[in-house]
Write an enzyme that holds these catalytic residues in place. Structure first.
Site, PDB file in Angstrom:
ATOM      1  N   HIS A 144       0.759  -1.266   0.064  1.00  0.00           N
ATOM      2  CA  HIS A 144      -0.125   0.225   0.039  1.00  0.00           C
ATOM      3  C   HIS A 144       0.918   1.361  -0.086  1.00  0.00           C
ATOM      4  CE1 HIS A 144      -4.103  -1.688   0.500  1.00  0.00           C
ATOM      5  NE2 HIS A 144      -3.659  -2.452   1.341  1.00  0.00           N
ATOM      6  N   LYS A 190       0.016  13.984   1.714  1.00  0.00           N
ATOM      7  CA  LYS A 190      -1.291  14.218   1.347  1.00  0.00           C
ATOM      8  C   LYS A 190      -1.415  15.715   1.274  1.00  0.00           C
ATOM      9  CE  LYS A 190      -2.953   9.855   3.464  1.00  0.00           C
ATOM     10  NZ  LYS A 190      -3.561   9.222   2.466  1.00  0.00           N
ATOM     11  N   LYS A 215     -14.916   7.446  -3.761  1.00  0.00           N
ATOM     12  CA  LYS A 215     -16.232   8.043  -3.145  1.00  0.00           C
ATOM     13  C   LYS A 215     -16.686   9.224  -3.427  1.00  0.00           C
ATOM     14  CE  LYS A 215     -14.425   5.051   0.584  1.00  0.00           C
ATOM     15  NZ  LYS A 215     -13.444   5.190   1.792  1.00  0.00           N
ATOM     16  N   THR A 219      -9.093   5.866  -1.817  1.00  0.00           N
ATOM     17  CA  THR A 219     -10.355   5.321  -2.023  1.00  0.00           C
ATOM     18  C   THR A 219     -11.373   6.517  -1.779  1.00  0.00           C
ATOM     19  OG1 THR A 219     -10.655   4.245  -0.176  1.00  0.00           O
ATOM     20  CG2 THR A 219     -10.081   2.729  -1.863  1.00  0.00           C
ATOM     21  N   LYS A 232      -9.014  12.943   5.030  1.00  0.00           N
ATOM     22  CA  LYS A 232      -8.101  11.878   4.961  1.00  0.00           C
ATOM     23  C   LYS A 232      -7.044  11.981   6.446  1.00  0.00           C
ATOM     24  CE  LYS A 232      -7.010  12.799   0.551  1.00  0.00           C
ATOM     25  NZ  LYS A 232      -7.215  11.763  -0.297  1.00  0.00           N
ATOM     26  N   ARG A 233      -6.371  11.012   6.524  1.00  0.00           N
ATOM     27  CA  ARG A 233      -5.229  10.880   7.433  1.00  0.00           C
ATOM     28  C   ARG A 233      -4.389  12.160   7.060  1.00  0.00           C
ATOM     29  NH1 ARG A 233      -0.365   8.305   7.184  1.00  0.00           N
ATOM     30  NH2 ARG A 233      -0.918   7.070   5.411  1.00  0.00           N
TER      31      ARG A 233
END
Length: 805
Positions: A361, A548, A654, A650, A542-543
């Site tokens: 991942h 990110k 969504k 993911t 998100k985290r």
């Protein structure tokens, strides 16, 4: 087909009257209450039990068929299963959502109230755990015989709140009350050892652990669509082998007397305990072994109930390691075969190789786990010996292996390499990620094993992420293309022929507007934030991590605020920026970014000159239930990680499925989403992966990028002057220093392009008909990203398992 081949789900024909009777019966017999004296909790439990009753028969029938037909079964090992609330999910999958609503009418609280009363299961943190939950749903929907294996965390990762803008971690309390979805299995136990030493007896190694705990099973049935099949999520809880050492207590050693209980409690108490200390590192390793050893023991026990020769394990067993956390599965399986069953070591390695699969991942080196040989040898002495022999077996089997390629590097066990060499298939989770795996982190191993790495692009379950989360849009989808899309998401393509229909687009826009109004009400109640439902809802959830790039997002928001203040006529559309996510407790930079978001929000939201044009909202404690509110309401999805860092994502899927447009880089599954929805329906910005590599090699790239962006210079000047931290002007010096001097994730290099594309977003959003058409095409073209498609790929390419339905 016979009933033996296809169990008839008992949900068929369930009426509101029958469900109502079951609810009232459970109130009386399971909870000891009558309707007039029942709390919301009592009603929720009664409804949960009534729905659970309907899952039992397909659950039992699936198990009977798996054994009766000698079917191969998949065992999915994951440290996280972010399953969210179970009540509404079960109602959706059983086709009883409306029946639940009608059954409760007039006898107690309404269905929505009971759904909101259920706590989220604190069994995960982010994408890894949510993916595992989607996979469980799809495996049941597709009739793939399987077990999920995880840990039943008492407190999850943590409950997040903000004090003075800073993240504060407190324990999750989701297990304060009974969980109606769990069946305790006190008979399904395994004794798990740690430490101790290894002896040789009669030519065979014998590990004598110095510490032991008992792993005890807790089972949750996972029903697929329409209840045709149900699999099991087995969660391990830890309890001591010796409850209490009375002799030591009476000798005055009160703390030591409770050590066995303390060890057991810590193993299943918290997800991802901080590894900032040696004790924390040891606990993480013990947790990972606890999960893996308990699961392998269970798998072997089940297999030996059908067969006597473990060499035939691949005929009935496929084990998938979800990331490196369960990578000790190879050594543990080999230990059982060699030490306990006398199988030749090389032969045991070959059996394990056929059984195991490994999902990677991450491309981030720090996320590919490594354990010092000292730690591994101390906690798992026999496994260190076995890993050394696995490394030798792999070297002997591959004589062209480069001298520097080993499971051991710099006195550390490389868990990614261990997982790779013990798995017959290693899969990436997006096309780009898989290609980069071959070229970067596993380059040498890929040269040795060119057919081992395969791609399985991630997916999401449409049952939860459209049918459950977005009834307004899912109702329009059913009205437009008919039923059946819930387990055949490609049917969404039927929406395309309606995007030129003004009435359809009006209905699509109305569905989005209703979701935004619902979210605005929720934010007002829970976060005290009054937002305009007609504004552009710009969401990044998100985290919190540097790659990110929540930092890029908040810096652009500050730049926009500054631009509006300097030039009020530049405001085009009102915008609400919504953040959500948690930082790891010990991740100082991520926590500083969280504080900056909250500090900037406090200043910007209070500015009378701009508050009608820009607001920033950061509701605390992001989880699945919050996602189910935010995602359907989003107009814009922020997928802005540095190219080449996000394996897949993911959340991006969504959002697009729910009619949000994406602003993003060519990273992870963004690449495939853009291909599917059309480049013209995606706001692309930023450096590509090759450009990222080249830019990082340029000395002083940070300062060059900053010099080329007046917007960014203005923002950094405000941070340096303490505009958002007036009582502490130096609060963000660490962030500004990083951006000026060591910007590894290239926030500065991508900033100006990002800012420009955001202004394109404003202009398109102002053209509401154009925006709605683009949004509708996003929904229509997301069929590829169903987790059902992903699991079919795993079944055929990795597990060699066929559907039972």
């Amino acid at each position: 087909m016979t009933d033996m081949q296809t169990p008839v789900p008992p949900v068929a024909g369930t009426t509101p009257a029958a469900l109502r009777a079951s609810i009232l019966d459970h109130l009386r017999t399971s909870l000891g209450k009558d309707p007039g004296h029942s709390s919301i909790y009592d009603w929720r439990m009664a409804l949960s039990y009534a729905l659970r009753d309907l899952v039992i028969e397909p659950w039992f029938a699936a198990t009977r068929r798996t054994y009766g037909e000698g079917r191969k079964r998949v065992y999915y090992l994951s440290m996280e299963f972010l399953i969210g609330r179970m009540l509404e999910d079960a109602a959706i999958n059983l086709g009883l959502h409306q029946v639940c609503t009608e059954a409760l009418a007039g006898i107690g609280p309404d269905f929505a109230t009971l759904v909101d009363d259920e706590p989220d299961a604190a069994l995960g943190n982010g994408g890894l755990g949510r993916l595992a939950a989607c996979f469980l749903d799809s495996m049941s929907t597709l009739g793939c015989p399987s077990y999920g294996y995880g840990i039943r965390y008492e407190h999850g990762i943590f409950r997040q709140r903000f004090e003075g803008g800073q993240q504060v971690e407190t324990p999750e309390d989701w297990l304060l009350r009974r969980d109606p979805w769990v069946f305790e299995r006190p008979e399904a136990v395994a004794t798990i050892g740690f430490r101790g030493h290894v002896e040789t007896r009669d030519g065979r190694a014998v590990w004598l652990p110095g510490e032991t705990v008992i792993a005890e099973a807790n089972d949750m049935p996972v029903a697929g669509w329409k209840g045709r099949w149900a699999n099991t999520l087995r969660l391990w809880g830890a309890r001591p082998t010796t409850l209490f050492d009375l002799a030591r207590f009476n000798m005055g050693d009160h703390t030591a007397a409770s050590e066995p209980e303390a060890l057991a409690r810590t193993l299943s108490r918290v997800l991802y305990p901080s590894d900032g200390t040696q004790a924390g590192k040891e606990l993480r390793l013990k947790q990972e072994y606890f999960l893996t050893a308990a699961s392998i023991s269970d798998i072997v026990r089940r297999f030996l109930g059908q067969q006597t020769d473990l060499r035939k394990l691949p005929e009935l067993v496929a084990i998938q390691m979800n990331d490196t956390h369960p990578a000790i599965a190879g050594p543990e399986l080999i230990r059982i075969m060699v030490d306990l069953h006398g199988i030749d070591f090389d032969e045991a390695c070959e059996v394990a190789l056929q059984v195991l699969g490994y999902t990677n991942h991450t491309l981030l080196p720090e996320a590919l786990e490594r354990w010092s040989t000292w730690m591994m040898g101390s906690v798992l002495p026999r496994h260190l010996q076995i890993i050394e022999r696995i490394d030798d077996w792999h070297r002997r089997k591959n004589p062209t292996r480069p001298a520097g390629l080993s499971i051991f590097q710099h006195d550390e066990v490389q868990m990614g390499t261990l997982a790779f060499v013990t798995a017959h298939r290693v899969n990436g989770v997006s096309a780009l990620h898989t290609d980069l795996m071959r070229k970067t982190v596993f380059h040498d191993l890929n040269v040795l094993h060119p057919d081992r790495i395969v791609n399985q692009t991630n997916g999401i379950t449409p049952r939860r992420w459209l049918a459950l989360a977005n009834p307004a849009l899912s109702g329009l989808v059913t009205q437009t293309v008919g039923d059946g899309w819930q387990d055949d998401l490609d049917r969404l393509r039927g929406l395309e022929r309606h995007v030129g229909d003004a009435a359809f687009l009006a209905d699509f826009a109305a569905a989005k507007r209703s979701n935004k109004a619902r979210l605005a009400d929720w934010l007002a109640r829970t976060a005290g934030a009054k937002v305009n439902p007609d504004a552009l809802f710009d969401v990044q959830v998100k985290r919190i991590h540097e790659y990110k790039r929540q930092l890029l997002n908040i810096l652009e928001a500050i730049a926009l605020w500054h631009q509006i203040r300097e030039n009020p006529s530049s405001a085009i559309v009102p915008r609400v920026k919504i953040f959500g996510g948690k930082s790891a407790p010990g991740y100082a930079t991520a926590k500083l970014i969280i504080r900056l978001i909250n500090d900037a929000a406090a200043v910007i939201n209070a500015d009378p000159a701009t508050k009608d044009w820009l607001q920033i909202v950061y509701p605390a404690n992001y989880n699945v239930s919050m996602a189910e509110k935010l995602i359907p309401a989003a107009d814009l999805s922020e997928q802005i990680s540095t190219a080449g860092t996000e394996a897949s994502g993911t959340g991006n899927m969504k959002f697009s499925l729910n009619g949000a447009l994406t602003i993003g880089t060519l990273d992870g599954a963004n690449v495939e989403i853009r291909e599917q929805v059309g480049a013209e329906n995606f706001f692309l910005f930023g450096l590509t992966t090759p450009e990222v590599i080249a830019r990082r090699a340029r000395i002083g790239h940070e300062r060059a990028a900053i010099s080329e962006s007046q917007h960014l210079r203005d923002v950094l000047q405000m941070l340096a002057e303490g505009v958002f931290s007036p009582g502490d002007p130096g609060r963000y010096h660490a962030l500004t220093d990083m951006l000026w001097n060591h910007d590894h994730y290239l926030v500065t290099s991508d900033f100006e392009d990002y800012y420009t594309r955001q202004r394109d977003v404003d202009r398109v959003f102002k053209e509401s008909a154009t925006w709605t058409r683009m949004a509708a095409l996003n929904t229509a073209r997301m069929g590829f990203f169903s987790s059902d498609r992903t699991i079919r790929g795993y079944m055929s390419d990795i597990w060699s398992v066929t559907s039972a339905v």
